[in-house]
Motif scaffolding. Structure first.
Motif, short mmCIF file in Angstrom:
data_model
loop_
_atom_site.label_atom_id
_atom_site.label_comp_id
_atom_site.label_asym_id
_atom_site.label_seq_id
_atom_site.Cartn_x
_atom_site.Cartn_y
_atom_site.Cartn_z
N TYR A 147 0.84 -1.20 0.00
CA TYR A 147 0.00 0.00 0.00
C TYR A 147 0.87 1.25 0.00
O TYR A 147 0.65 2.18 -0.78
N ARG A 148 1.88 1.28 0.86
CA ARG A 148 2.74 2.46 0.98
C ARG A 148 3.46 2.77 -0.33
O ARG A 148 3.51 3.92 -0.76
N ILE A 149 4.02 1.76 -0.98
CA ILE A 149 4.74 2.01 -2.23
C ILE A 149 3.78 2.45 -3.33
O ILE A 149 4.11 3.29 -4.15
N THR A 150 2.56 1.90 -3.32
CA THR A 150 1.56 2.32 -4.31
C THR A 150 1.21 3.79 -4.13
O THR A 150 1.11 4.54 -5.11
N VAL A 151 1.05 4.22 -2.89
CA VAL A 151 0.74 5.63 -2.60
C VAL A 151 1.93 6.51 -2.98
O VAL A 151 1.74 7.60 -3.54
N GLN A 152 3.14 6.06 -2.72
CA GLN A 152 4.33 6.85 -3.09
C GLN A 152 4.43 7.01 -4.61
O GLN A 152 4.76 8.10 -5.09
N ILE A 153 4.16 5.95 -5.34
CA ILE A 153 4.19 6.04 -6.81
C ILE A 153 3.11 7.00 -7.29
O ILE A 153 3.36 7.85 -8.15
N ALA A 154 1.91 6.89 -6.72
CA ALA A 154 0.81 7.78 -7.12
C ALA A 154 1.14 9.24 -6.81
O ALA A 154 0.86 10.13 -7.63
N ASN A 155 1.73 9.50 -5.64
CA ASN A 155 2.09 10.87 -5.28
C ASN A 155 3.16 11.43 -6.21
O ASN A 155 3.10 12.58 -6.63
N ARG A 156 4.16 10.62 -6.54
CA ARG A 156 5.20 11.08 -7.46
C ARG A 156 4.61 11.37 -8.83
O ARG A 156 4.94 12.37 -9.46
N ALA A 157 3.71 10.50 -9.29
CA ALA A 157 3.08 10.71 -10.60
C ALA A 157 2.22 11.97 -10.59
O ALA A 157 2.19 12.73 -11.56
N LYS A 158 1.54 12.21 -9.48
CA LYS A 158 0.69 13.39 -9.35
C LYS A 158 1.54 14.67 -9.39
O LYS A 158 1.17 15.66 -10.02
N GLN A 159 2.69 14.64 -8.73
CA GLN A 159 3.61 15.79 -8.77
C GLN A 159 4.08 16.04 -10.19
O GLN A 159 4.13 17.18 -10.65
N ARG A 160 4.46 14.98 -10.88
CA ARG A 160 4.92 15.11 -12.26
C ARG A 160 3.84 15.68 -13.16
O ARG A 160 4.09 16.49 -14.02
N ARG A 161 2.62 15.19 -12.96
CA ARG A 161 1.51 15.66 -13.79
C ARG A 161 1.32 17.15 -13.59
O ARG A 161 1.06 17.88 -14.53
N GLY A 162 1.47 17.61 -12.37
CA GLY A 162 1.34 19.04 -12.09
C GLY A 162 2.44 19.85 -12.73
O GLY A 162 2.22 20.95 -13.23
N LEU A 163 3.66 19.31 -12.74
CA LEU A 163 4.79 20.02 -13.33
C LEU A 163 4.70 20.06 -14.85
O LEU A 163 5.16 21.00 -15.48
N GLU A 164 4.09 19.06 -15.43
CA GLU A 164 4.03 18.95 -16.88
C GLU A 164 2.66 19.34 -17.44
O GLU A 164 2.37 19.07 -18.58
N ALA A 165 1.84 20.00 -16.63
CA ALA A 165 0.48 20.35 -17.06
C ALA A 165 0.48 21.29 -18.26
O ALA A 165 -0.43 21.27 -19.08
N SER A 166 1.53 22.09 -18.38
CA SER A 166 1.57 23.04 -19.48
C SER A 166 1.97 22.40 -20.81
O SER A 166 1.75 22.97 -21.86
N GLU A 167 2.55 21.20 -20.75
CA GLU A 167 2.98 20.53 -21.97
C GLU A 167 1.83 19.72 -22.57
O GLU A 167 0.91 19.33 -21.89
N ASP A 168 1.92 19.48 -23.84
CA ASP A 168 0.94 18.64 -24.52
C ASP A 168 1.18 17.18 -24.12
O ASP A 168 2.29 16.69 -24.21
N LEU A 169 0.14 16.49 -23.67
CA LEU A 169 0.29 15.12 -23.18
C LEU A 169 0.78 14.16 -24.25
O LEU A 169 1.42 13.16 -23.95
N ASP A 170 0.49 14.43 -25.51
CA ASP A 170 0.94 13.54 -26.57
C ASP A 170 2.45 13.64 -26.80
O ASP A 170 3.05 12.72 -27.35
N ASP A 171 3.06 14.73 -26.37
CA ASP A 171 4.49 14.92 -26.58
C ASP A 171 5.34 14.37 -25.45
O ASP A 171 6.56 14.35 -25.56
N LEU A 172 4.72 13.94 -24.35
CA LEU A 172 5.49 13.43 -23.23
C LEU A 172 6.11 12.07 -23.57
O LEU A 172 5.46 11.23 -24.17
N PRO A 173 7.36 11.87 -23.19
CA PRO A 173 8.00 10.60 -23.50
C PRO A 173 7.41 9.42 -22.72
O PRO A 173 7.35 8.33 -23.23
N LEU A 174 6.99 9.64 -21.48
CA LEU A 174 6.39 8.60 -20.65
C LEU A 174 5.20 9.16 -19.90
O LEU A 174 5.17 10.34 -19.55
N LYS A 175 4.26 8.31 -19.61
CA LYS A 175 3.13 8.72 -18.78
C LYS A 175 3.64 8.92 -17.36
O LYS A 175 4.64 8.31 -16.95
N PRO A 176 2.98 9.77 -16.56
CA PRO A 176 3.48 10.06 -15.21
C PRO A 176 3.66 8.84 -14.32
O PRO A 176 4.66 8.73 -13.60
#
Length: 76
Positions: free
Chosen positions: A27-56
């Motif tokens: 559970y803890r590692i799943t939450v950590q992965i989700a939190n890291r992905a959420k942070q990345r999504r916020g940082l990359e919100a201005s970029e076009d999602l189709d241009d991202l090399p990897l999903k968050p």
């Protein structure tokens, strides 16, 4: 032009299993992965999602598994 990173689904699964096995709590590692992905999504919100090399979430799994495999990446 951005370089596209390609990881096979088997590689992502292997890395995710490595994270789960290394963690005390699934559970803890799943939450950590989700939190890291959420942070990345916020940082990359201005970029076009189709241009991202990897999903968050995929990027979070790859980064976190690299941090476990190569602790020198965390050294300050």
């Amino acid at each position: 032009m951005q370089k596209r990173l390609h990881y096979s689904s088997l590689e992502i699964n292997r890395r995710a299993e490595q994270l789960i096995n290394h963690s005390d709590s699934r559970y803890r590692i799943t939450v950590q992965i989700a939190n890291r992905a959420k942070q990345r999504r916020g940082l990359e919100a201005s970029e076009d999602l189709d241009d991202l090399p990897l999903k968050p979430v995929t990027r979070a799994i790859v980064e976190m598994s690299d941090e476990i495999a190569q602790p020198e990446l965390l050294a300050d």
